[in-house]
Structures are given as structure tokens and as C-alpha cells.
Design a protein around this motif. Sequence first.
Motif, PDB file in Angstrom:
ATOM      1  N   VAL A 195       0.765  -1.280   0.096  1.00  0.00           N
ATOM      2  CA  VAL A 195       0.098  -0.036   0.088  1.00  0.00           C
ATOM      3  C   VAL A 195       0.899   1.228  -0.039  1.00  0.00           C
ATOM      4  O   VAL A 195       1.820   1.360   0.864  1.00  0.00           O
ATOM      5  CB  VAL A 195      -0.834   0.105   1.270  1.00  0.00           C
ATOM      6  CG1 VAL A 195      -1.796   1.397   1.361  1.00  0.00           C
ATOM      7  CG2 VAL A 195      -1.669  -1.059   1.197  1.00  0.00           C
ATOM      8  N   CYS A 196       0.541   2.256  -0.761  1.00  0.00           N
ATOM      9  CA  CYS A 196       1.336   3.437  -0.886  1.00  0.00           C
ATOM     10  C   CYS A 196       0.823   4.513  -0.016  1.00  0.00           C
ATOM     11  O   CYS A 196      -0.243   4.457   0.651  1.00  0.00           O
ATOM     12  CB  CYS A 196       1.252   4.066  -2.206  1.00  0.00           C
ATOM     13  SG  CYS A 196       2.122   2.919  -3.485  1.00  0.00           S
ATOM     14  N   ASP A 198      -0.714   7.208  -0.407  1.00  0.00           N
ATOM     15  CA  ASP A 198      -1.805   7.991  -0.656  1.00  0.00           C
ATOM     16  C   ASP A 198      -3.123   7.160  -0.166  1.00  0.00           C
ATOM     17  O   ASP A 198      -4.538   7.575  -0.061  1.00  0.00           O
ATOM     18  CB  ASP A 198      -2.161   8.196  -2.120  1.00  0.00           C
ATOM     19  CG  ASP A 198      -1.990   6.785  -3.051  1.00  0.00           C
ATOM     20  OD1 ASP A 198      -2.014   5.792  -2.451  1.00  0.00           O
ATOM     21  OD2 ASP A 198      -1.963   7.006  -4.096  1.00  0.00           O
ATOM     22  N   TYR A 200      -4.364   4.080  -1.358  1.00  0.00           N
ATOM     23  CA  TYR A 200      -5.462   3.351  -2.175  1.00  0.00           C
ATOM     24  C   TYR A 200      -4.293   2.793  -3.350  1.00  0.00           C
ATOM     25  O   TYR A 200      -4.478   1.867  -3.968  1.00  0.00           O
ATOM     26  CB  TYR A 200      -6.430   4.129  -2.831  1.00  0.00           C
ATOM     27  CG  TYR A 200      -5.999   5.423  -3.600  1.00  0.00           C
ATOM     28  CD1 TYR A 200      -5.979   5.400  -5.041  1.00  0.00           C
ATOM     29  CD2 TYR A 200      -6.026   6.510  -3.124  1.00  0.00           C
ATOM     30  CE1 TYR A 200      -5.394   6.349  -5.777  1.00  0.00           C
ATOM     31  CE2 TYR A 200      -5.675   7.876  -3.815  1.00  0.00           C
ATOM     32  CZ  TYR A 200      -5.201   7.626  -5.039  1.00  0.00           C
ATOM     33  OH  TYR A 200      -4.929   8.541  -5.788  1.00  0.00           O
ATOM     34  N   SER A 201      -3.315   3.367  -3.685  1.00  0.00           N
ATOM     35  CA  SER A 201      -2.194   2.815  -4.686  1.00  0.00           C
ATOM     36  C   SER A 201      -1.633   1.724  -4.144  1.00  0.00           C
ATOM     37  O   SER A 201      -1.138   1.504  -2.856  1.00  0.00           O
ATOM     38  CB  SER A 201      -1.367   3.844  -5.260  1.00  0.00           C
ATOM     39  OG  SER A 201      -1.912   4.876  -5.802  1.00  0.00           O
ATOM     40  N   VAL A 202      -1.143   0.672  -5.003  1.00  0.00           N
ATOM     41  CA  VAL A 202      -0.379  -0.483  -4.587  1.00  0.00           C
ATOM     42  C   VAL A 202       0.635  -0.624  -5.655  1.00  0.00           C
ATOM     43  O   VAL A 202       0.759  -0.590  -6.683  1.00  0.00           O
ATOM     44  CB  VAL A 202      -1.391  -1.689  -4.446  1.00  0.00           C
ATOM     45  CG1 VAL A 202      -0.485  -2.912  -4.422  1.00  0.00           C
ATOM     46  CG2 VAL A 202      -2.686  -1.652  -3.706  1.00  0.00           C
ATOM     47  N   SER A 203       1.842  -0.809  -4.974  1.00  0.00           N
ATOM     48  CA  SER A 203       3.245  -1.064  -5.599  1.00  0.00           C
ATOM     49  C   SER A 203       3.656  -2.463  -5.621  1.00  0.00           C
ATOM     50  O   SER A 203       3.615  -3.075  -4.460  1.00  0.00           O
ATOM     51  CB  SER A 203       4.442   0.040  -4.984  1.00  0.00           C
ATOM     52  OG  SER A 203       5.487  -0.070  -5.834  1.00  0.00           O
ATOM     53  N   PRO A 228       5.365  10.436  -7.807  1.00  0.00           N
ATOM     54  CA  PRO A 228       4.483   9.557  -7.683  1.00  0.00           C
ATOM     55  C   PRO A 228       4.191   9.017  -6.172  1.00  0.00           C
ATOM     56  O   PRO A 228       5.382   8.987  -5.534  1.00  0.00           O
ATOM     57  CB  PRO A 228       4.837   8.356  -8.556  1.00  0.00           C
ATOM     58  CG  PRO A 228       6.029   8.536  -8.606  1.00  0.00           C
ATOM     59  CD  PRO A 228       6.553   9.970  -8.706  1.00  0.00           C
ATOM     60  N   ALA A 229       3.141   8.359  -5.727  1.00  0.00           N
ATOM     61  CA  ALA A 229       3.216   7.912  -4.410  1.00  0.00           C
ATOM     62  C   ALA A 229       4.112   6.858  -4.167  1.00  0.00           C
ATOM     63  O   ALA A 229       4.179   6.077  -4.799  1.00  0.00           O
ATOM     64  CB  ALA A 229       1.664   7.490  -4.110  1.00  0.00           C
ATOM     65  N   ARG A 230       4.629   6.754  -2.710  1.00  0.00           N
ATOM     66  CA  ARG A 230       5.596   6.019  -2.597  1.00  0.00           C
ATOM     67  C   ARG A 230       4.941   4.908  -1.789  1.00  0.00           C
ATOM     68  O   ARG A 230       4.036   5.255  -0.772  1.00  0.00           O
ATOM     69  CB  ARG A 230       6.830   6.606  -1.768  1.00  0.00           C
ATOM     70  CG  ARG A 230       7.753   7.545  -2.668  1.00  0.00           C
ATOM     71  CD  ARG A 230       8.755   8.208  -1.879  1.00  0.00           C
ATOM     72  NE  ARG A 230       8.241   9.192  -1.146  1.00  0.00           N
ATOM     73  CZ  ARG A 230       8.839   9.977  -0.397  1.00  0.00           C
ATOM     74  NH1 ARG A 230      10.178  10.051  -0.304  1.00  0.00           N
ATOM     75  NH2 ARG A 230       8.350  11.135   0.437  1.00  0.00           N
ATOM     76  N   PRO A 231       5.705   3.726  -1.708  1.00  0.00           N
ATOM     77  CA  PRO A 231       4.870   2.573  -0.971  1.00  0.00           C
ATOM     78  C   PRO A 231       5.352   2.881   0.536  1.00  0.00           C
ATOM     79  O   PRO A 231       6.432   3.522   0.895  1.00  0.00           O
ATOM     80  CB  PRO A 231       5.654   1.321  -1.355  1.00  0.00           C
ATOM     81  CG  PRO A 231       7.085   2.097  -2.205  1.00  0.00           C
ATOM     82  CD  PRO A 231       6.594   3.162  -2.698  1.00  0.00           C
TER      83      PRO A 231
END
Length: 822
Positions: A195-196, A198, A200-203, A228-231
Motif C-alpha cells: 500500500v502506498c 496515498d 489506495y495505490s499499490v506498488s 508518484p506516491a511511494r509505498p
Amino acid sequence: MSYLQAAASSGNGLSNIHQQRIRHFLQPPPTSFTLVAAIHLLQPQTIGQTVYLLEKDYLENWLCWALHQDVVTSEESRVREAIRMAAQSLGLVPPNENNQYKSPGPIDSTRLSIEGHPLLLNPFVRIHKDIRQPATRGLPRVRSAPSNEWTGSKENGYALGSPADDSTVVADDRIECVSVPEAFYETIRAVHGVVCEDGYSVSFQPPMSERRLLLHHSHTRQSAMDAPARPVEFRRKVVRTSPKPTSRKAEHESLMERLMQEESERESQSNSSCVDVHPLKLTYSIVHEENAYESFDERPQDGFVLVSRESAAIDALTALLKSVEPDKGSSSVRLWSRHRNHNATKSGDGYELVDFKYLEEMIKRSTGEKIQQTVQEWVDQHSANTASGKTLHVMVESRKTINVPWPRHKLELMNRIQVGDYVDAQDVAGKWYEAIVRKIEADTITVHYFGWASRWDTTIKRRIDVAPVEGLNTKISCPAPLWSRTRRWRERVRVGEIVEVRDVSSRVDRPKWYRGEIKSVGGANDPLRQVVGGAILEEYSLNGQSDKKEHLILLRRTQQVLVQVDQEQNTKAGNAATSPGEADLAAGLTPQPPFLRWINLYGEELCLYGTHLKIETSLVGPVTIRYETDGKRKPVEVLNAKHPMLGAGFMRESLRGMPPGPGAVGLQNLGNSCFMNSIIQCLNHIEPLTQYFLNDRYVDDLNTRNPLGSGGNVAQAYASLLKRIWSGEYSIQAPRALKQTVAAFAPQFDNCYQHDSHEFCQFLMDGLHEDLNRVKTKPYVEELEGRGMPDAKAAIESWRKHLLRHDSLVVDHCQGRGIDQI
């Protein structure tokens, strides 16, 4: 599959049985995802390895989920066994078929972070400490307290600037996590994701390789908003445990007790590792033409990075520059670090330029090999406080092009240096010393090295690009900021430390130096004590005023220490008297100059041990070689025959040095005296007999008038040998005195021939018995005729008659009666 091969071949921290089970799991090569991940989880966590922090509940749920996954029939038993071993090795409850579980989903570490700061580790995070290790050894521990000095506002009911300590955090506030190997984390990341920030994003990809030296980078520049959003993940390092400060021994503590304590400390610290959960923090500010000369209080912080203590300083600092200024080359960006000794120079703002070239060329002088300074060591150079977790502020200076001058070029040391400034200066031999600037020219400066006579003052180049001048040694480096090349040993001196003290009777321009010991350390603000019996020091004119001369005192600090110089015990100090303070009288330290006197810690009467005198090898460590034959047994240390102290012309006598263990002292072979040495080593391990001599209880039983004894000479010689063996001051003993004493009443041993060990044992034991016989006047005793008597009664009566003439500790523990049948 390289990770799997490494897991099977690595034996660090694993028992032989554990390694065999891992090899069993790998044959045939696994195909199931759960089995591959479980094998990765069994990898040993050794010093220098990268680990990730996972929430304990997440890992327990994942192990239970993995146990219930369908795998090929041939791998079912291996999966169950690997998961069970992995759980046990991490101190978790092994899962079973009846446990409930849910789908793991992506790794969500937001609960480990600070609310509002998802990429910062919560100060309440602790590694699960209920570790039971039936199969593994050396599992890293966690540093007990957070070590970062977070800055910011209060969040979630606690201040970020004062992280919680174990003594103030209740059990309910602690967040338990588990450290897992990098291979395991990357395996489940590729399947489940992370999970990042933010929410909701997944790395599914690991971070960029060039930034992996920085465990975390937080910056406040506007350009970071487009990134970009980081994990949300917490990557850490396994580091070596810092040695705990040892308490000073009491006055009544013997050398043997001190030796045993030091041995216990070495065993507890050997291969001791921990997970650097809260690593070092480096805050930084970006400097350009507009804010180059702002004060420290006015300069805002543009961000910070977290780095592992064990990382190489040059690699971590280079990664910092590339991360802060990714679009600029090395010729357009450089680093400044904040030093604590602000008053070393008369001008400047407390920041000094970091010399990357020096970090690259650091060489260990003892071996000639290159060494890499760690980040922890680099941070410790900037402050007298060596506590772990010290935060350091640095400045990243950048310029537009290489053709324009640096914004802070006027604050470089070579441009602002003045007469009277304190610096580090190199001599012709390449060694660095504390120094003071005495003269300045356009391209050169003249420095005086602390602790050396003025005849050694040297002219060195002021800048790197100085043209060769007659009389100038261009191989000597330019001056460096104070304590950037030398140690801060004066600020960290302790009671019992060995130093060099100037001889009170030596000439001013040609001083002699003796070995001294610190007996007491005065406070930095203590009133000055009367200095009596000190050495005569040179006086210098400072600031170019020839009419005013005074002694040199580094940074003009007046802290004093009480030193003891054994070689000056018989030197007279004159008619002056001392007036000890209340603290000195309370501590039982009455100055006796010059043998025991107060001197200035920052003056020229005191130097670091090894500056002028050669460090005695025997005082540094044992003259032994360490052998490790079996991982289950304690390593063995034996005499190093190639040690420089045992070179050509080495005499067969005692050798001072630290033995590898209490009483583990070698006996020198005096010709063919192995028969004697073997018996002495056996008797040395008869505990009642050895304690009897070491505690001087034998003195009360000494029988000097026994005509069958040696007048007490054998007992005294044996006691003297035992005391030297157990003193902790020798690594080798030559039992020459005992051999000569025994040979005086047993002439057959007065040579270098081979003899029977049992025969020597009988003579030695008989000599000890007769010298310690408590029966001063032996009565006449008739021999027992036991014909017709029961064996038990005859034995008792015979032993009673024997004790009428023989009564000693040797009889108590080493004699008895036997029965023979023909």
C-alpha cells in the motif's frame, strides 16, 4: 533461485540441523510460492543484511493463509514444516489447520507509521521480543529506544520531537512488528503488493537501486508534489550492537575478577547484532546565492534522510547529494556539516566543508589497508556526545555552473583562517595532530602541533593549488577543521585511561614523556585546582602580540584531570604544597606531586597514548591466535609463535599479556620439562587446593621445622606460581623457580632431561604435604597388624594411625587408602 541457494549455503547464525532442513526443503527445487517464501523467511539475519519491518498480526495471518493454500502433493509436508520452523524462529505461534485466517491482501504498514506522516516510523514501534529460538542462533534484537529526534507538531497525543522511551510507554501503546529478510519481503511484494502513502495505490516494484542507501528521504520542495506516491514500507539494516560502557572496578576488586568480567563482556558482545529500527537522522538545508550567509536559526530545513549507522559514510553522503540535487553533477554540488566546536576559529558560522577525498583515502595505519568510515563514526566526530541517535544538520550547497564561484567560498577554512585558530594539521610523516596557527602568508601558514616542541613547527600550504616554493613540503595536506582528522579523545577521557604525561624534569625544548593513568576527571566548570609539580611548558605569543606570552591551552578550556605517573614516584616536586578540594578528599585522592598531580586536560602537558611512546603490544591484547574448530564449542586461543614479541632471541621466561581465559596460562618448556608442566596444569585445576594457595590460607599451616620438608620453600614457590598464573597479567609463565626448589631436595630433577610425570607428581605432592603438615611433632605410631580383622575396621584403624603423623590439605583432598588382594 539465487536467494534460495544463498539460504542453503549461508551458515551464519544457523545450527547444523537447521541448515540440513533448509537443504531438505530445496530438494527437489520448490515450485510453490508459499514454500519459496517460507524458505526465504528462514534465512539468517546477519550483520549488514537488509530487513523489512512487518506488522506482527499481518505476518501471523499470512503464515496461516499460506498453510491452507493448495500445493502439489510432493511439497505439502515441506510447506507445513517450513512454515512451522519460520514461525518458531521468529517467536510466533505456529499456525495449524484449525486457525481462522483471511486473505492477506497488499502489505499495509500504515499502522506502523505516524498519523499524518505515513512514511515515518511510529516511535512506539517495537520488534516482537518474545523470541524463542529452538533452531536458530544469533537472531538480531532491536534497539530498545527510538533514536531520532523528530521535529514537528504534536500528533496523535504525543510530541514528535520527543520520541517515547521504553520507561514511559505502556504495553498497550506499543506496536509489535517483526523483522523479515529482504528476499521474503520482495517475494510477497511481487504477489500481494504494498500500500502506498496515498492510501489506495499499490506498488509491486522495489525502490530505485541508487537510492537504497537512504532508508527514507523527506523533502518539502514544491517539485516533490508531482512525484508518484511511494509505498509505505520500512527498510532497515542489521547492525552490530554498540558496546555498553563498562562500570569501573571497585578498589577491592582483584585483577582476576576484572579479567573474568572483561571476558564475560567480550562473549556477550561477540557477534551481537540488532535491527536498526530507528536509524540516524540527517537534516539538510539547500544553499544557493540568495541564502548563502543566513544564520543557522534563520535557515529553514528543507528535509531530512534516515541512514543506517553501519553504512559507509562516503556512500551515504553521496546518495544524499544525488537525492537532493539529482540534476546536478558532482562539480556543482557539495556538502557542509555542522560542527560543535564553534570557537575553534575566530570567524565562520559553525559549518565546515565535507572532504569526500579524505573519506575515500582513509587508511588504517596499523595494517595499511583502506577502511570505510561508518555514518555513526562520522556523526560522532562532530560532537562530544557519543549517544546513539544524535541528529546532525548538513547543508547542500549548489551553484548554477562550474564557471561561477561557490556561494559560500568566503566561509571555506582556507579563506577565513587567522592566527590563533585551532585546526588539525598533518606532519611530514602523514599523521594528523591538533594544532594552532601561528603565522599566515598568502599561500602558506605556519602551525604548532600540540604536545610537540616549537622546533617542530611546520609551514604547510594554505590551499590545494599552491605552486611549489623552496622549503615547502607540498606532500603535506592543507589544514583541516579541528577534530575532523583527529579524535575527540580529550572530551571523552575516562578514569583508568592510559595517556602520555610530560616529564617534570625534562628540558622545555626537548621534553620526555612517561606513561600515565587518569585517576580522576574534573568537571568542565569546576574551580581551578592548584597545579603543583607540573612540567615547565613553552610560552607563545598569540594574536601577533610579542609582548604577551602564555601557555597554549586548546580552545582555552580549563578542565583538569588527576594523573598518576609511576616513573615519577621518586621525583621531588619542591617545597610547594597542594590543597585538595572536598571532592578529592571524599574520593580518597590526595595529590602527591609529581607522582599524582592535577594537570590541564587541554594543555600541552598531556597527549594521547601513542603520540610519542610506542604502545606496548602486551598491554593491548593477548599474544595468541584464535582457532574455531567447531561451531558448537568455544573457540580456542593458543600462543602466537610469530608474534613480534616472540621473535629472534626470545628467552624461555614469563611473558606479560592478557590470557585468553582465567587461569588459562601457558607454561614455558624449560628444556624437556613437559613432564613437570603437565602435572602443574593438572594440579592447577584442583579447585580446593588452588583456592587454598590463592587465598593465603597455607600461611597458617606452613611447617618450616619439619625435617622431612623443605622448610616451606616448595609450598611458597608453588603459591607464588599460582598467583602469577591467576593474576591476569601473564599469557606465559616459566615455572623455573618451582623446578629449582623441587630439585633442591630431589636432585634427580636438577637437569634438562626427560622424566616420568608420575614420579615428579609424587615428589611435588610429598613436598607440599610435608611443608604444610599441621602435625608439628610427629608421635611414634606402631604399624597396624590387621590379620583376622574385618576389612572395614582395619581400614579405619589404619587411616586413624596415618592421620596421627600426616594432616594437611593435601591429605584432605589428594590422599586415601586402598586394598590389594593377591
